[in-house]
Design a protein around this motif. Structure first.
Motif, PDB file in Angstrom:
ATOM      1  N   MET A   1       3.018  -8.852  -0.133  1.00 30.56           N
ATOM      2  CA  MET A   1       2.512 -10.209   0.060  1.00 30.56           C
ATOM      3  C   MET A   1       3.555 -11.097   0.726  1.00 30.56           C
ATOM      4  N   PHE A   2       4.796 -11.017   0.240  1.00 29.15           N
ATOM      5  CA  PHE A   2       5.845 -11.862   0.822  1.00 29.15           C
ATOM      6  C   PHE A   2       6.208 -11.388   2.233  1.00 29.15           C
ATOM      7  N   GLY A   3       6.148 -10.081   2.446  1.00 30.32           N
ATOM      8  CA  GLY A   3       6.335  -9.569   3.809  1.00 30.32           C
ATOM      9  C   GLY A   3       5.249 -10.074   4.736  1.00 30.32           C
ATOM     10  N   GLY A   4       4.013 -10.122   4.226  1.00 31.03           N
ATOM     11  CA  GLY A   4       2.900 -10.653   5.000  1.00 31.03           C
ATOM     12  C   GLY A   4       3.073 -12.124   5.313  1.00 31.03           C
ATOM     13  N   SER A 131      -9.412  -1.061  -7.778  1.00 30.40           N
ATOM     14  CA  SER A 131      -9.965  -0.543  -9.031  1.00 30.40           C
ATOM     15  C   SER A 131      -9.489   0.869  -9.306  1.00 30.40           C
ATOM     16  N   GLN A 132      -9.051   1.564  -8.255  1.00 26.37           N
ATOM     17  CA  GLN A 132      -8.506   2.915  -8.406  1.00 26.37           C
ATOM     18  C   GLN A 132      -6.975   2.891  -8.460  1.00 26.37           C
ATOM     19  N   MET A 133      -6.442   1.692  -8.768  1.00 25.56           N
ATOM     20  CA  MET A 133      -4.998   1.483  -8.902  1.00 25.56           C
ATOM     21  C   MET A 133      -4.244   1.800  -7.615  1.00 25.56           C
ATOM     22  N   LYS A 134      -4.844   1.449  -6.483  1.00 25.54           N
ATOM     23  CA  LYS A 134      -4.183   1.584  -5.187  1.00 25.54           C
ATOM     24  C   LYS A 134      -4.056   0.202  -4.554  1.00 25.54           C
ATOM     25  N   VAL A 135      -3.495  -0.721  -5.346  1.00 22.53           N
ATOM     26  CA  VAL A 135      -3.376  -2.113  -4.913  1.00 22.53           C
ATOM     27  C   VAL A 135      -2.364  -2.249  -3.780  1.00 22.53           C
ATOM     28  N   ALA A 136      -1.252  -1.531  -3.888  1.00 22.50           N
ATOM     29  CA  ALA A 136      -0.167  -1.694  -2.921  1.00 22.50           C
ATOM     30  C   ALA A 136      -0.603  -1.294  -1.510  1.00 22.50           C
ATOM     31  N   ILE A 137      -1.303  -0.166  -1.382  1.00 21.81           N
ATOM     32  CA  ILE A 137      -1.689   0.310  -0.052  1.00 21.81           C
ATOM     33  C   ILE A 137      -2.705  -0.621   0.594  1.00 21.81           C
ATOM     34  N   SER A 138      -3.635  -1.166  -0.219  1.00 21.39           N
ATOM     35  CA  SER A 138      -4.628  -2.083   0.346  1.00 21.39           C
ATOM     36  C   SER A 138      -3.971  -3.388   0.779  1.00 21.39           C
ATOM     37  N   SER A 139      -3.019  -3.885  -0.023  1.00 22.91           N
ATOM     38  CA  SER A 139      -2.305  -5.108   0.350  1.00 22.91           C
ATOM     39  C   SER A 139      -1.449  -4.872   1.595  1.00 22.91           C
ATOM     40  N   PHE A 140      -0.854  -3.695   1.677  1.00 24.79           N
ATOM     41  CA  PHE A 140      -0.028  -3.355   2.842  1.00 24.79           C
ATOM     42  C   PHE A 140      -0.857  -3.402   4.124  1.00 24.79           C
ATOM     43  N   ILE A 144       0.408  -6.500   6.154  1.00 23.09           N
ATOM     44  CA  ILE A 144       1.410  -6.026   7.113  1.00 23.09           C
ATOM     45  C   ILE A 144       0.766  -5.498   8.396  1.00 23.09           C
ATOM     46  N   VAL A 145      -0.125  -4.511   8.251  1.00 23.85           N
ATOM     47  CA  VAL A 145      -0.691  -3.852   9.436  1.00 23.85           C
ATOM     48  C   VAL A 145      -1.484  -4.831  10.299  1.00 23.85           C
ATOM     49  N   VAL A 146      -2.408  -5.573   9.666  1.00 25.23           N
ATOM     50  CA  VAL A 146      -3.236  -6.526  10.419  1.00 25.23           C
ATOM     51  C   VAL A 146      -2.371  -7.550  11.136  1.00 25.23           C
ATOM     52  N   ARG A 147      -1.337  -8.037  10.460  1.00 26.89           N
ATOM     53  CA  ARG A 147      -0.499  -9.072  11.056  1.00 26.89           C
ATOM     54  C   ARG A 147       0.412  -8.520  12.145  1.00 26.89           C
ATOM     55  N   LEU A 148       0.867  -7.290  11.984  1.00 27.11           N
ATOM     56  CA  LEU A 148       1.666  -6.688  13.053  1.00 27.11           C
ATOM     57  C   LEU A 148       0.837  -6.532  14.324  1.00 27.11           C
ATOM     58  N   ILE A 149      -0.423  -6.100  14.162  1.00 30.25           N
ATOM     59  CA  ILE A 149      -1.306  -5.984  15.323  1.00 30.25           C
ATOM     60  C   ILE A 149      -1.533  -7.351  15.949  1.00 30.25           C
ATOM     61  N   SER A 150      -1.700  -8.377  15.119  1.00 31.89           N
ATOM     62  CA  SER A 150      -1.908  -9.739  15.622  1.00 31.89           C
ATOM     63  C   SER A 150      -0.698 -10.214  16.415  1.00 31.89           C
TER      64      SER A 150
END
Length: 311
Positions: A1-4, A131-140, A144-150
C-alpha cells in the motif's frame, strides 16, 4: 500500500508536469473517479457478501460455486442496465457540463462503462483472493503493477510517443493485464468455479445474501458519496469545469494518505474476522476487531502529524 502511494505520488507529479492543459488532466482524473464511484454502486454490496459467505459454504462445492456465479454475474447485469440508461441520457448528461468541456466528455463517453466494468471485476477478484488469504498478491497487482503501467503510459505521452487519446484509452485498458492475472491466480486456488444450478440454494439463503449485500450497499453509498461528491460535481457546477478538478484532485490525493493505513490493514483483518464469525467464534472476532482498530489508528495519527508538519 505504501509502495503504491509512492508510485501514486510519481503519477501525480508526472501528470501535472507533462499534461500541461489543466482541462485534460482534470478530465482524466474525473473519469477515474466516476468509474470507481459507479463501480462501488453497481457491485451492490456483493463484494462484501462474497467475503463472508464464501467461508460459510467452504465445505459445500455446489453452494460455493453458485455464490461465485451470483457475485460475479449480478454486477455484470447491473453495468449493462446502467449502460442502457447512460447512453439513453447522453444528450441530457452532456448538457450539464461546461460548454468547453462537452467535446472532451463526448469523445470518451463510451469508455466510462468499460472502465467501470474493469474496476468492478478488480474488486471482486481482490475480495475472492483476499478470502483465500492472498491479500498481499492482490494488493501488489492493484497498487504496484497498475501504477507502474500508468507511469509508463504517462512517460510515453511526455516524450510524444502517444497522444492524449491513446493515454486515456491505455489508462482504461491498463486493468486488462491485472484482471487476467487475477483470473489465473483464482483458478489456482482450491474450489474456484461457477455453477448455474440455482436450486442448490433455497429461497432463505438467497434472501439472507441479498439482505446482507443490501445493507453493505447502503453503507457504501453513504461513504462513497461523502468522499467523492465534491469531485464529481465540480465539472458540472464550477464555471472553470475540469480546470478546477485538476487543482482539487491533487489536494484530495494528499488527503488520501490518511486512508492508507485503513486500506492496507482492513482487507486482511476483515477476511479473518469474517472467518471467525462464520465459525461462530465471537471472542476471536472481538479480539481481532479491537487489535486491528488500534493498529489502524496509530499509523493514521502518525500520517496526520507528517502531513501537518509538511504544510
Amino acid at each position: 500500500m505504501f509502495g503504491g502511494a509512492l508510485l501514486g505520488t510519481v503519477i501525480i507529479w508526472l501528470s501535472t508536469k507533462y499534461i500541461v492543459d489543466k482541462r485534460l488532466f482534470g478530465f482524466s482524473k474525473n473519469l477515474t473517479t466516476q468509474a470507481v464511484t459507479l463501480g462501488q454502486f453497481l457491485l451492490f454490496g456483493l463484494n462484501n457478501a462474497l467475503t463472508l459467505f464464501i467461508h460459510r459454504y467452504n465445505d459445500d462445492d455446489k453452494k460455493r460455486k453458485l455464490l461465485l456465479t451470483l457475485c460475479f454475474a449480478t454486477p455484470l447485469v447491473m453495468v449493462a442496465l446502467f449502460s442502457a440508461v447512460y447512453f439513453g441520457l447522453r444528450t441530457w448528461l452532456l448538457h450539464h457540463y461546461q460548454p468547453e468541456d462537452v467535446p472532451l466528455v463526448d469523445a470518451y463517453f463510451a469508455w466510462l462503462p468499460i472502465y467501470t466494468l474493469f474496476f468492478v471485476y478488480m474488486v471482486l477478484f481482490e475480495q475472492y483472493l483476499g478470502s483465500q488469504m492472498k491479500v498481499a498478491i492482490s494488493s501488489f497487482m492493484r497498487e504496484i503493477v497498475v501504477r507502474l503501467i500508468s507511469i509508463v503510459v504517462i512517460v510515453l505521452y511526455a516524450v510524444g510517443t502517444i497522444s492524449f487519446h491513446t493515454l486515456v484509452v491505455a489508462t482504461v485498458l491498463t486493468y486488462t493485464l491485472p484482471l487476467l492475472i487475477f483470473y489465473y491466480l483464482s483458478l489456482k486456488t482450491e474450489k474456484f468455479g461457477f455453477s448455474v444450478q440455482w436450486h442448490d440454494m433455497d429461497s432463505g439463503e438467497y434472501r439472507e445474501i441479498v439482505h446482507f449485500a443490501w445493507y453493505h450497499f447502503l453503507l457504501t453509498v453513504s461513504v462513497i458519496l461523502v468522499g467523492s461528491m465534491d469531485v464529481l460535481l465540480l465539472p458540472y457546477y464550477d464555471h472553470r469545469g475540469y480546470s478546477s478538478v485538476a487543482v482539487y484532485s491533487v489536494a484530495v490525493f494528499l488527503i488520501s494518505f490518511l486512508q492508507m493505513p485503513s486500506k492496507a490493514l482492513t482487507p486482511g483483518s476483515y477476511t479473518v474476522m469474517a472467518k471467525a464469525f462464520a465459525e461462530d467464534d465471537l471472542p476471536k472476532a472481538r479480539d481481532l476487531f479491537e487489535r486491528s482498530s488500534v493498529n489502524i489508528l496509530i499509523p493514521t495519527v502518525l500520517m496526520a502529524v507528517i502531513i501537518c508538519a509538511n504544510l
